[in-house]
Motif scaffolding. Sequence first.
Motif, PDB file in Angstrom:
ATOM      1  N   GLN A  67       0.819  -1.220   0.000  1.00 52.10           N
ATOM      2  CA  GLN A  67       0.000   0.000   0.000  1.00 52.10           C
ATOM      3  C   GLN A  67       0.854   1.273   0.000  1.00 52.10           C
ATOM      4  OE1 GLN A  67      -3.435   0.064  -0.354  1.00 52.10           O
ATOM      5  NE2 GLN A  67      -2.986   2.220  -0.724  1.00 52.10           N
ATOM      6  N   VAL A  68       1.939   1.240   0.784  1.00 54.50           N
ATOM      7  CA  VAL A  68       2.765   2.457   0.851  1.00 54.50           C
ATOM      8  C   VAL A  68       3.419   2.745  -0.509  1.00 54.50           C
ATOM      9  CG1 VAL A  68       4.745   1.212   1.820  1.00 54.50           C
ATOM     10  CG2 VAL A  68       4.547   3.657   2.191  1.00 54.50           C
ATOM     11  N   ASN A  71       0.795   4.370  -2.642  1.00 55.65           N
ATOM     12  CA  ASN A  71       0.627   5.771  -2.241  1.00 55.65           C
ATOM     13  C   ASN A  71       1.729   6.630  -2.858  1.00 55.65           C
ATOM     14  OD1 ASN A  71      -1.390   4.766  -0.617  1.00 55.65           O
ATOM     15  ND2 ASN A  71      -0.261   4.996   1.301  1.00 55.65           N
ATOM     16  N   LYS A  88     -10.496   1.640  -8.649  1.00 57.77           N
ATOM     17  CA  LYS A  88     -10.646   0.570  -7.643  1.00 57.77           C
ATOM     18  C   LYS A  88     -11.955  -0.173  -7.856  1.00 57.77           C
ATOM     19  CE  LYS A  88      -8.173   2.717  -3.917  1.00 57.77           C
ATOM     20  NZ  LYS A  88      -7.592   1.481  -3.416  1.00 57.77           N
ATOM     21  N   ARG A  97      -9.466   0.845   0.797  1.00 57.93           N
ATOM     22  CA  ARG A  97      -8.297   1.604   1.248  1.00 57.93           C
ATOM     23  C   ARG A  97      -8.212   2.965   0.560  1.00 57.93           C
ATOM     24  NH1 ARG A  97      -3.549  -2.541   2.803  1.00 57.93           N
ATOM     25  NH2 ARG A  97      -3.124  -0.823   4.197  1.00 57.93           N
ATOM     26  N   GLY A  99      -9.609   5.648   1.609  1.00 60.72           N
ATOM     27  CA  GLY A  99      -9.404   6.665   2.634  1.00 60.72           C
ATOM     28  C   GLY A  99      -7.922   6.875   2.913  1.00 60.72           C
ATOM     29  N   GLU A 100      -7.175   5.756   2.958  1.00 58.15           N
ATOM     30  CA  GLU A 100      -5.729   5.855   3.227  1.00 58.15           C
ATOM     31  C   GLU A 100      -5.017   6.588   2.100  1.00 58.15           C
ATOM     32  OE1 GLU A 100      -3.999   1.940   4.310  1.00 58.15           O
ATOM     33  OE2 GLU A 100      -6.094   1.466   4.718  1.00 58.15           O
ATOM     34  N   GLU A 101      -5.408   6.256   0.880  1.00 61.21           N
ATOM     35  CA  GLU A 101      -4.754   6.898  -0.273  1.00 61.21           C
ATOM     36  C   GLU A 101      -5.084   8.397  -0.302  1.00 61.21           C
ATOM     37  OE1 GLU A 101      -5.521   4.544  -3.820  1.00 61.21           O
ATOM     38  OE2 GLU A 101      -4.763   2.757  -2.814  1.00 61.21           O
ATOM     39  N   LEU A 103      -5.846  10.312   2.198  1.00 60.45           N
ATOM     40  CA  LEU A 103      -5.135  10.962   3.299  1.00 60.45           C
ATOM     41  C   LEU A 103      -3.681  11.241   2.908  1.00 60.45           C
ATOM     42  CD1 LEU A 103      -6.247  11.560   6.123  1.00 60.45           C
ATOM     43  CD2 LEU A 103      -5.241   9.430   6.912  1.00 60.45           C
ATOM     44  N   PHE A 104      -3.047  10.230   2.333  1.00 56.66           N
ATOM     45  CA  PHE A 104      -1.639  10.334   1.940  1.00 56.66           C
ATOM     46  C   PHE A 104      -1.460  11.472   0.914  1.00 56.66           C
ATOM     47  CE2 PHE A 104       2.329   9.045  -0.093  1.00 56.66           C
ATOM     48  CZ  PHE A 104       3.075   8.536   0.962  1.00 56.66           C
ATOM     49  N   ARG A 107      -2.277  15.076   2.360  1.00 52.47           N
ATOM     50  CA  ARG A 107      -1.212  15.561   3.254  1.00 52.47           C
ATOM     51  C   ARG A 107      -0.026  16.097   2.477  1.00 52.47           C
ATOM     52  NH1 ARG A 107      -1.614  10.843   7.637  1.00 52.47           N
ATOM     53  NH2 ARG A 107      -2.992  11.888   9.105  1.00 52.47           N
TER      54      ARG A 107
END
Length: 262
Positions: A67-68, A71, A88, A97, A99-101, A103-104, A107
């Motif tokens: 995942q990282v 991102n 997706k 996931r 939401g995680e992407e 957020l990354f 930011r």
Amino acid sequence: MQPPTVYLVGAGPGDPELLTLKAARLLQLADVVVHDRLVSEGVLALVQPRARRIDVGKAPGRHPLAQVEINELLVRLAAPDRVVVRLKGGDPFVFGRGGEEALFLLRRGIRVEVVPGITAASGCAATALIPLTHRGFASGVRFVAGHCREDAPLELDWRGLADPDTTLVVYMGLARIEEIARRLIAHGLPPATPAAAIAEGTTARERVERGTLATIAERVRAARLSSPVLFVIGRVVEVLAPLAEAARAEEKLGRLEVAGHA
Ligand SMILES: C[S@@+](CC[C@H](N)C(=O)[O-])C[C@H]1O[C@@H](n2cnc3c(N)ncnc32)[C@H](O)[C@@H]1O
């Protein structure tokens, strides 16, 4: 000039006709499409040949990107006036996931636009003729993930989930369906509660197995259903089942008759 933007786009459950108009338009405009394994070929066919396609999903014999890494790839790809689509399966914000992407990216000052997709629960329920809520049968619906890291026990709110008035939809539950059924029964859901497993829902390869909480794991095993599979558990599974079966049989009969005349 358009600031660096990543479009997080839902591809729906498989049938390309279930894409939103916005998703279809973005796929045609895309310069780069970063997609998962679950995105169907029919949907990917809408991507223009000039666009770069990057598959970051799991494939046999190939290590998926962590995942990282995904991102970071999205950050590297984002550029002014470049249409970057992160595509997706289903909806990006339901076990995707997304939401995680988001957020990354946010930011790091990258614009994010989310285009919702039809989630597997809605798509599969529609084609299997299972209303997720139905007056007198289920007044609510819960979506849960039926997998967890490694071999750890599933930490779900079993007592809350064992509610006969709420439909339970289990994503990613194929490997653990036996345990899920057993624990729901142990927490009070009747073993005779109807349950359905839908494999490759909304596609031409869709298969639906119906049973009860007591039998569904065995049905899935006997039918050799393979991923992706979605489970729907609750009395709603039976609301339309007899009529749907009859309608299907009639439809098949009709088709045979038409074929016979041809
Ligand atoms: C990582 S989750 C992604 C869910 C996706 N974001 C959504 O909204 O549908 C993958 C799981 O979704 C379910 N799924 C996705 N597409 C499906 C389909 N066409 N038929 C059955 N289940 C599906 C399966 O349970 C699969 O293991």
